[in-house]
Write an enzyme that holds these catalytic residues in place. Structure first.
Site, PDB file in Angstrom:
ATOM      1  N   GLY B  68     100.634  62.156  42.093  1.00  0.00           N
ATOM      2  CA  GLY B  68      99.495  61.220  42.337  1.00  0.00           C
ATOM      3  C   GLY B  68      98.197  61.940  42.139  1.00  0.00           C
ATOM      4  O   GLY B  68      98.251  63.423  42.193  1.00  0.00           O
ATOM      5  N   GLY B 117     104.589  62.204  43.195  1.00  0.00           N
ATOM      6  CA  GLY B 117     104.325  60.778  42.717  1.00  0.00           C
ATOM      7  C   GLY B 117     105.002  60.399  41.530  1.00  0.00           C
ATOM      8  O   GLY B 117     105.354  59.451  41.261  1.00  0.00           O
ATOM      9  N   GLU B 140     104.614  68.510  48.644  1.00  0.00           N
ATOM     10  CA  GLU B 140     103.597  68.039  49.518  1.00  0.00           C
ATOM     11  C   GLU B 140     103.119  69.077  50.925  1.00  0.00           C
ATOM     12  O   GLU B 140     102.065  69.046  51.393  1.00  0.00           O
ATOM     13  CB  GLU B 140     103.713  66.636  49.810  1.00  0.00           C
ATOM     14  CG  GLU B 140     103.419  65.710  48.730  1.00  0.00           C
ATOM     15  CD  GLU B 140     104.814  65.515  47.813  1.00  0.00           C
ATOM     16  OE1 GLU B 140     105.996  66.157  48.055  1.00  0.00           O
ATOM     17  OE2 GLU B 140     104.793  64.634  47.161  1.00  0.00           O
ATOM     18  N   ASP B 148     106.015  61.768  50.325  1.00  0.00           N
ATOM     19  CA  ASP B 148     105.964  60.370  50.388  1.00  0.00           C
ATOM     20  C   ASP B 148     106.687  59.655  49.154  1.00  0.00           C
ATOM     21  O   ASP B 148     107.777  60.087  48.716  1.00  0.00           O
ATOM     22  CB  ASP B 148     104.540  60.047  50.465  1.00  0.00           C
ATOM     23  CG  ASP B 148     103.627  60.563  49.385  1.00  0.00           C
ATOM     24  OD1 ASP B 148     104.198  61.365  48.486  1.00  0.00           O
ATOM     25  OD2 ASP B 148     102.543  60.261  49.175  1.00  0.00           O
TER      26      ASP B 148
END
Lengths: 704, 335
Positions: B68, B117, B140, B148
């Site tokens: 992301g 992501g 992360e 996530d």
């Protein structure tokens, strides 16, 4: 090549079609008024819970607008799970994960979902090997860390939680762990002193020593004081001599003895200088490090059993086995080097009671274990009833979901309500136990003696109903519900026969009664304080709102306990006035004793439920809990003949009760899935029947 | 300055196949808010378009997708509203959910970097093609975040405790390793991973690794311990719990929970490690984040719990996923 792929595509498409026709029949066009209208319910498959509740809420909402006026309330299943599991949720999830992630727990793919569970098709020898391997793996992962060396209430609760998770995988696993830690380890802890703790506790915790617990004999079970094994002392060598004097004195059902245990704690009469000092406990090594049985010990297998074949139950004979004097577990009494018997407690009755008190933990564990088994049974049966249809009510109409039949609701939902009540009861008992004080020992004894039978009987009844409710599928071992019956049947017998325990409850209540009357003081303890108040009145006409009120529910349960205790005391007094001994009197008054024991258990559970409910903030969850509590209370009014027998309910009232049961079932029906999801049992611990049972039975699954 | 959205996601039609190519090569195809929105539109459209039978996802350049666009998220939040960040993740998680429950096959060519992501935009689909250029990671915890995009769902379903390992350490996997993932990898003794990463707490995991390091003198073990010690202690704790909970949940539940977690991180009231991590690794690039708290034992249960609770904010609500009729029962991780 291309043709075969086409045909497999076709097959998939065909199956999908069959499946969707079965599960989503087109809504019937005719809106004929019909009692048995298919109600909104989850769509198959019940996949992710978060989505289910949302989708359900949405559908319910629409339904309310369109047709039926039924109120339905969605609630937060995670918050409900917290109430159900009560403590150590993260520890539980960790252990669930350890089991799911390891090949030792026999993971199987059924219709695209993985399920764990022992292979019960293995021989008992193979099953025992697997149980032991699983235990060794869990030990390596640190599951048993602090099991015997930490004793704070939180670490005791952690042990209970992990025991419940192991139990949800396989009863043999938890029993084998339980015998080693709670019986053998517990005996060391509670009956032993520092020398035993130093020598054995940490070795037990990491399984360098494997313990078992030799109390029961062929001729004596519940009546421990009657056991026939005899131990004498030889002051010349400073040794005890343990002996099995006759065949009925052989130790029986000793879990762990047949294959794995290296040590046992033996319960035996202790004879010093010709005087029998009563039952004492001794440590006897039974196998060497290589697994060879020690000299002067004979061990035989108990053979194949109706359940628990993963536990190696054995029989032991002691042929004048000599053990060092220090092996007497001497927290209550000791023998000096020169052979003098020493005990701070002079009365052998009290000595025996002091001895047995710590064994309560076994009953506490069984009570909660039984509720987890019932949760598994109900989760499977209710999920199946939400996906399986049978018979249409109109010609060419869709078949009706099992749980949309009032009969099916009546069979399963009251058991669901009881399981909720009993979960609260088990949680209460666990906390009572871990916070025990010398003053609370008696209460714990009475409450555990009432709850262990009540909860284990409830489990067996629930499993039988669930087995029948899923029909023939319940006969398959892999579907669990049927098989669990034979695994859990033993719970009504071990750690105290259920009937014997229930008699102890009414005896204890009578004791309170007699002493309160004799000293002319108010009742205080065992929840009998309500007897100090005026006798509650039951309205002659029971409306729905009265039946659902906490006040009424408490009143009628208190009335039953009060009246039965009065009657029981009067009957006992009458016998004794005629010169009948106390012992014989109790054998004659069993009917009232049984009703009274039940009355005590039901009232205690009711009280605990109400307290749990009161602690919940107002909202959907509390409302649903209120329905569950009412169903719990009212189903007992319907089922227990005592309410009619002694006139607490008139026949008119009994009819009102029966109507209310049906109404509550209908109201709880939309919450059935959310209520079983809140049990928090991971999918992998249920069975294919609870999910996509068509896929699990489809031909490709056979080929795999 | 910005390429138009249509340039960031290239769209081709080839019969009944749609090919979407991520085309933001300088940023290694990091997913911007606009790209995610576009993909969401495209996937929604194809879902209902009977002429579409297959979706192919690719990346231009040396990455499939590096993750992301967290740098942009941090920039947005620094302008004053954490909800801009929450908004980004809500869109992204919804896309992940759509892919996980998609009615049509999605094939992703993972020819290059697949991280964070990027993994979320491919792993949930039915087919993933790894190559010798594939590099996979969920990095992360080094950024003060947690794995996530539904990682608590797919990582937790890897064999043994590989998911905990990959999720906590951000370990990189090559194409062959990805392929083998139920993963009998050659470079790591798997039984050691299981022994260590099956432990109940992060503290225990590290302490078992350290005791193994004494026994084995293995470079992998020492570097794993170092990686864990460099990561944000708060991130490690919430990541472990997330993976553990995810193991028992469906993909939708995982994303709903992760959304709570990510909002808690964006709000920055319990911990500001995410902003510190982005500063140290992405903005200042001093690679020396100052984590608060700096030690695992200072991260209390209460702090961890708050990541899993509803966010205390009047306007905030749980992630609402679109109702899907095509929830596969066996929505198994497909790494």
């Amino acid at each position: 090549m291309s043709s075969s792929s086409t045909s497999s595509t076709e097959r998939v498409a065909f199956r999908a079609q069959v499946l969707s026709r079965h599960l989503h029949p087109s809504p019937s066009s005719s809106s004929s008024p019909c009692l048995l209208e298919p109600r909104a319910c989850l769509e198959y498959p019940p996949s992710t819970k978060a989505m289910d509740t949302k989708a359900m809420r949405k559908r319910k909402h629409r339904f309310r607008h369109e047709s039926d006026g039924h109120e339905s309330i969605a609630f937060d299943t995670k918050a409900m799970r917290k109430l159900m599991d009560d403590h150590n949720l993260e520890d539980r999830d960790w252990l669930y994960g350890l089991i799911i992630q390891s090949n030792l727990f026999n993971p199987r793919d059924r219709g695209g979902k993985v399920f764990v569970g022992p292979d019960y098709n293995q021989s008992k020898e193979q099953q025992r090997v697997m149980t032991m391997k699983r235990i060794e793996y869990l030990a390596e992962c640190g599951v048993f860390k602090g099991y015997l060396t930490y004793s704070s209430p939180p670490s005791q609760l952690r042990r209970f939680a992990l025991q419940e998770v192991a139990d949800s995988f396989d009863h043999s696993l938890s029993i084998k762990i339980g015998v080693h830690f709670f019986l053998w380890g517990g005996a060391l802890q509670f009956f032993g002193t520092k020398r035993h703790h130093d020598k054995w506790l940490s070795d037990t915790e990491n399984y360098r020593v494997k313990g078992c617990f030799a109390m029961t004999e062929l001729g004596h079970g519940s009546n421990v004081r009657g056991i026939e094994t005899i131990t004498t002392y030889d002051s010349d060598t400073g040794e005890f001599i343990v002996n099995t004097p006759c065949e009925s004195a052989q130790k029986y059902w000793i879990g762990g003895a047949a294959n794995h245990a290296t040590h046992t704690v033996v319960f035996s009469q202790l004879k010093i200088n010709g005087t029998n000092q009563g039952v004492h406990a001794f440590i006897v090594p039974i196998r060497d490090a290589d697994g060879n049985v020690c000299p002067n010990i004979r061990i035989a297998d108990c053979g194949h059993k109706i359940g628990l074949n993963g536990v190696d139950n054995g029989r032991i004979w002691f042929d004048n086995v000599r053990i060092p004097r220090e092996n007497l577990l001497n927290s209550v009494a000791d023998v000096s080097a020169d052979g003098q018997y020493l005990s701070a407690i002079k009365d052998p009755d009290q000595r025996f009671a002091a001895f047995m008190a710590p064994l309560t933990s076994g009953r506490v564990i069984l009570a909660s274990s039984a509720t987890y088994s019932a949760k598994i049974g109900l989760s499977i049966a209710i999920r199946y009833a939400l996906t399986r249809r049978a018979f249409s009510l109109t010609s060419n109409g869709p078949e009706v979901l099992l749980l949309d039949y009032p009969t099916h609701q009546r069979r399963l939902l009251p058991l669901l309500a009881k399981t909720y009540a009993m979960s609260f009861a088990a949680n209460h008992l666990k906390k009572l136990y871990v916070k025990r004080t010398p003053e609370s020992i008696k209460t714990i004894h009475v409450v555990s003696s009432a709850f262990k039978p009540t909860l284990t009987w409830h489990n067996m009844r629930t499993l039988q109903e669930c087995r029948e409710a899923v029909g023939g599928q319940g006969l398959k071992t892999e579907n669990r519900v049927g098989h669990l019956k034979s695994e859990y049947d033993v719970q009504s017998t071990f750690e105290g026969d259920n009937n014997v325990l229930m008699q102890q409850v009414s005896k204890a209540l009578l004791g309170e009664y007699v002493s309160a009357k004799k000293k002319n003081r108010p009742f205080n303890g065992l929840g009998l304080e309500h007897m100090n108040k005026p006798c509650p009145l039951i309205p002659s006409q029971l409306t729905s709102s009265i039946l659902r009120s906490i006040q009424f529910q408490m009143n009628i349960f208190q009335l039953r306990e009060r009246d039965l205790l009065n009657r029981f005391a009067a009957e006992v007094a009458q016998h004794q006035a005629q010169g009948v001994s106390r012992e014989i009197t109790f054998t004659l008054t069993y009917s009232l004793a049984e009703d009274l024991g039940k009355a005590f258990a039901d009232l205690s559970i009711m009280q605990i439920f109400i307290e749990a409910e009161e602690a919940v903030p107002a909202g959907h969850l509390k409302n649903v809990l209120g329905l569950v509590r009412s169903l719990y209370a009212i189903i007992l009014l319907e089922e227990d003949a005592a309410f009619l027998r002694y006139g607490y309910l008139s026949t008119d009232n009994a009819a009102a009760v029966r109507k209310e049961v049906a109404k509550l079932c209908v109201e709880l029906r939309p919450h059935a899935l959310a209520l079983v999801s809140s049990f928090g049992i991971p999918d992998a611990f249920l069975s294919p029947l609870a999910f996509n049972w068509i896929e699990a039975n489809a031909w490709p699954s056979v080929e795999n | 300055m910005y390429k138009s959205v249509s340039n960031l996601v290239l769209e081709e039609t080839c019969g009944s196949v749609r090919i979407y190519t991520l085309n933001r090569t300088k940023q290694l195809n990091a997913l911007s808010f606009a790209m995610i929105s576009r993909l969401l539109e495209l996937f929604h459209a194809c879902d209902h378009d009977p002429s579409v039978k297959l979706i192919i996802m690719k990346g231009n350049g040396r990455a499939f997708c590096a993750g992301g666009d967290v740098a942009a998220v941090v920039r947005d939040i620094s302008k004053g509203d954490w909800k801009l960040g929450a908004n980004y993740f809500r869109k992204e998680f919804t896309l992940n959910y759509l892919m996980a429950t998609y009615s049509k096959p999605q094939v992703s060519f993972l020819n290059g970097i697949v991280m964070g992501g990027g993994a979320g935009a491919s792993i949930h689909g039915r087919f993933r093609i790894a190559t010798e250029n594939s590099v996979f990671a969920m990095p992360e915890t080094a950024l003060g975040l947690f794995p996530d995009v539904g990682a608590s769902y797919y990582l937790s379903r890897l064999r043994g405790f590989f998911g905990e390992y990959v999720g906590l350490t951000g370990a990189r996997l090559d194409g062959a390793e990805m392929l083998a993932c139920g993963l009998a990898t050659h470079f790591v003794p798997l039984h050691i991973i299981d022994k260590c990463f099956s432990r109940k707490t992060v503290e225990e995991i590290i302490s078992v690794l350290e005791s193994k390091a004494v026994e084995h003198k293995d470079e992998w073990i020492t570097s794993t311990v170092q990686t864990l010690k460099k990561a944000s202690p708060t991130s490690l704790k919430i990541s472990l719990r997330s993976i553990r909970e995810g193991r028992l949940e469906g993909v939708g539940e995982c994303l709903v929970r992760e959304y709570r977690m990510v909002c808690c991180v964006m709000k920055g009231e319990v911990s500001r490690d995410f902003f510190e991590g982005c500063r140290a690794l992405l903005l200042d690039k001093d690679k020396n984040p100052n984590w608060q708290p700096s030690r695992l034992e200072c991260v209390t249960d209460e702090m961890v719990d708050r990541h899993f609770s509803k966010v205390d904010d009047i306007d905030w609500e749980d992630l609402k996923l679109p109702p899907r009729s095509n929830l596969p029962v066996h929505a198994i991780a497909k790494l």
